[in-house]
Write a protein that holds these residues in place. Structure first.
Motif, PDB file in Angstrom:
ATOM      1  N   VAL A 106      78.709  -2.251  -2.055  1.00 29.15           N
ATOM      2  CA  VAL A 106      78.499  -0.851  -1.660  1.00 29.15           C
ATOM      3  C   VAL A 106      77.430  -0.753  -0.689  1.00 29.15           C
ATOM      4  CG1 VAL A 106      77.973   1.319  -2.599  1.00 29.15           C
ATOM      5  CG2 VAL A 106      79.521  -0.501  -3.835  1.00 29.15           C
ATOM      6  N   TYR A 132      78.698  -5.252  -6.449  1.00 31.05           N
ATOM      7  CA  TYR A 132      79.510  -4.873  -7.513  1.00 31.05           C
ATOM      8  C   TYR A 132      80.756  -5.947  -7.593  1.00 31.05           C
ATOM      9  CZ  TYR A 132      76.712  -0.717  -7.945  1.00 31.05           C
ATOM     10  OH  TYR A 132      75.378   0.115  -8.046  1.00 31.05           O
ATOM     11  N   GLU A 152      75.499   6.250  -6.665  1.00 33.11           N
ATOM     12  CA  GLU A 152      75.705   4.980  -7.023  1.00 33.11           C
ATOM     13  C   GLU A 152      74.738   4.150  -6.204  1.00 33.11           C
ATOM     14  OE1 GLU A 152      78.950   3.104  -8.720  1.00 33.11           O
ATOM     15  OE2 GLU A 152      76.870   2.453  -9.334  1.00 33.11           O
ATOM     16  N   LYS A 153      74.040   3.216  -6.849  1.00 33.33           N
ATOM     17  CA  LYS A 153      72.947   2.305  -6.075  1.00 33.33           C
ATOM     18  C   LYS A 153      73.681   1.307  -4.941  1.00 33.33           C
ATOM     19  CE  LYS A 153      69.248  -0.668  -7.459  1.00 33.33           C
ATOM     20  NZ  LYS A 153      69.987  -2.218  -7.447  1.00 33.33           N
ATOM     21  N   ARG A 169      83.559   2.298 -14.494  1.00 30.22           N
ATOM     22  CA  ARG A 169      84.523   3.350 -14.184  1.00 30.22           C
ATOM     23  C   ARG A 169      85.881   2.668 -14.115  1.00 30.22           C
ATOM     24  NH1 ARG A 169      83.806   7.906 -12.247  1.00 30.22           N
ATOM     25  NH2 ARG A 169      81.642   7.450 -11.377  1.00 30.22           N
ATOM     26  N   ILE A 216      83.333   6.005  -4.955  1.00 27.98           N
ATOM     27  CA  ILE A 216      81.886   5.437  -5.073  1.00 27.98           C
ATOM     28  C   ILE A 216      80.886   6.623  -5.396  1.00 27.98           C
ATOM     29  CG2 ILE A 216      80.151   3.579  -4.346  1.00 27.98           C
ATOM     30  CD1 ILE A 216      82.937   2.572  -4.913  1.00 27.98           C
ATOM     31  N   PRO A 217      80.595   6.909  -6.434  1.00 20.52           N
ATOM     32  CA  PRO A 217      79.452   8.157  -6.223  1.00 20.52           C
ATOM     33  C   PRO A 217      78.633   8.238  -5.273  1.00 20.52           C
ATOM     34  CG  PRO A 217      80.038   7.438  -8.510  1.00 20.52           C
ATOM     35  CD  PRO A 217      80.480   6.263  -7.504  1.00 20.52           C
ATOM     36  N   ASN A 245      78.359   4.237  -0.283  1.00 21.25           N
ATOM     37  CA  ASN A 245      78.346   5.279  -1.524  1.00 21.25           C
ATOM     38  C   ASN A 245      78.861   6.470  -1.014  1.00 21.25           C
ATOM     39  OD1 ASN A 245      75.977   5.142   0.022  1.00 21.25           O
ATOM     40  ND2 ASN A 245      74.861   6.592  -1.480  1.00 21.25           N
ATOM     41  N   ASP A 285      81.781  -1.247 -12.068  1.00 21.39           N
ATOM     42  CA  ASP A 285      80.617  -0.393 -12.580  1.00 21.39           C
ATOM     43  C   ASP A 285      81.141   0.446 -13.949  1.00 21.39           C
ATOM     44  OD1 ASP A 285      77.896  -0.220 -12.909  1.00 21.39           O
ATOM     45  OD2 ASP A 285      77.757   1.429 -11.486  1.00 21.39           O
TER      46      ASP A 285
END
Ligand SMILES: [Zn+2]
Length: 283
Positions: free
Chosen positions: A96, A77, A72-73, A50, A68-69, A30, A48
């Protein structure tokens, strides 16, 4: 963080198109960026919810950047590659991994804490981050804007005077004496040159194809809006304007509008640990 060795897979996508897909790094966390290089019919990539553009490159391949923010958990994905009309032509699992960003308390005075953004400040930065321009000016490696070490790292969860803010440090703070020249991290076009309440003297650069950077707290400017710049040009000079408690440059790297860890793109050294009572920069 270094890019891991790329892995290459060639296979038949869901529609029977032959696709060669190269993803780097092999293990993404992340706050990092997944680089997607494709030979074949894919035009966009989705993860996800995006969706990002895969831009045509000079060699005929397509290339895009999936941010990947930080929030983001960490989880499994699916990365989906889409054709022009949105059909899924390839799909593969992406794990991730957790970057384990630390938390940091910021001691700020009431005067600094109560600063409000200038009219249009948030909106202008928001519109800049939403822009994805098709011409690519950037190439790697990126270069740090100033030579100084990092006094605050990317992704750190922020507390203000002991109170959690729910937010994280969306850039890095780099040490620099007042007046130190600030260079763009890569070639691009200057999109913002503004004096603002929160960010102080601000310059933002669009490097094209989803890469943007922004530099804050400058004491004065050397670039103009609309100007084409390279890493040898100067954007402005280190200052302590806006929400800042001492001269430094806070800068952010945006990938398709999302703040990502610039340490993935260049070598950045953390400063030796500061004494506890040292006041860290607030923005
Ligand atoms: Zn900062």
């Amino acid at each position: 963080m270094r890019w891991l060795v790329a892995f290459l897979t060639i296979g038949l996508g869901a529609q029977g198109f032959e696709l060669a897909v190269e993803l780097t790094p092999e293990h993404v966390h992340n706050g990092e960026t997944l680089k997607i290089a494709v030979h074949g019919a894919a035009r966009k990539a989705r993860l996800d919810r995006r969706t990002v553009e895969l831009f045509l490159q000079e060699d005929g391949s397509r290339f895009g950047l999936m941010p990947i923010p930080v929030l983001e958990k960490p989880d499994m994905y699916r990365l989906e590659l889409l054709s022009e009309n949105g059909t899924i032509v390839d799909s593969r699992p992406i794990r991730v991994e957790n970057a384990h960003y630390p938390k940091q308390n910021i001691v700020i005075s009431r005067k600094i804490a109560s600063l409000k953004p200038s009219p249009g400040e948030q909106e202008t930065v928001g519109a800049f981050r939403k822009t994805v321009s098709p011409v690519r000016y950037w190439r790697e490696p990126f270069e740090p804007p100033v030579p100084g070490c990092l006094t605050s790292l990317f992704g750190v969860g922020r507390l203000h005077n002991g109170r959690p803010t729910g937010d994280y440090h969306a850039g890095v703070d780099q040490r620099g004496a007042a007046g130190t020249p600030i260079h763009p991290i890569a070639a691009g076009v200057v999109k913002i040159v503004q004096k603002w309440n929160l960010r102080g003297g601000t310059v933002a650069v669009d490097h094209g194809q989803g890469i943007e950077s922004i530099y804050l707290h400058m004491e004065r400017f050397a670039a103009k809006e609309g100007e084409h710049v390279t890493t040898s040009d100067v954007l402005g000079y280190v200052g302590s304007t806006g929400r800042s408690t001492g001269p430094h440059v806070h800068w952010s790297l945006y990938v398709n509008g999302v703040p990502v860890n610039p340490g993935q793109w260049m070598k950045l050294e953390a400063c030796p640990a500061a004494p506890k009572r040292h006041r860290r920069k607030a923005k």
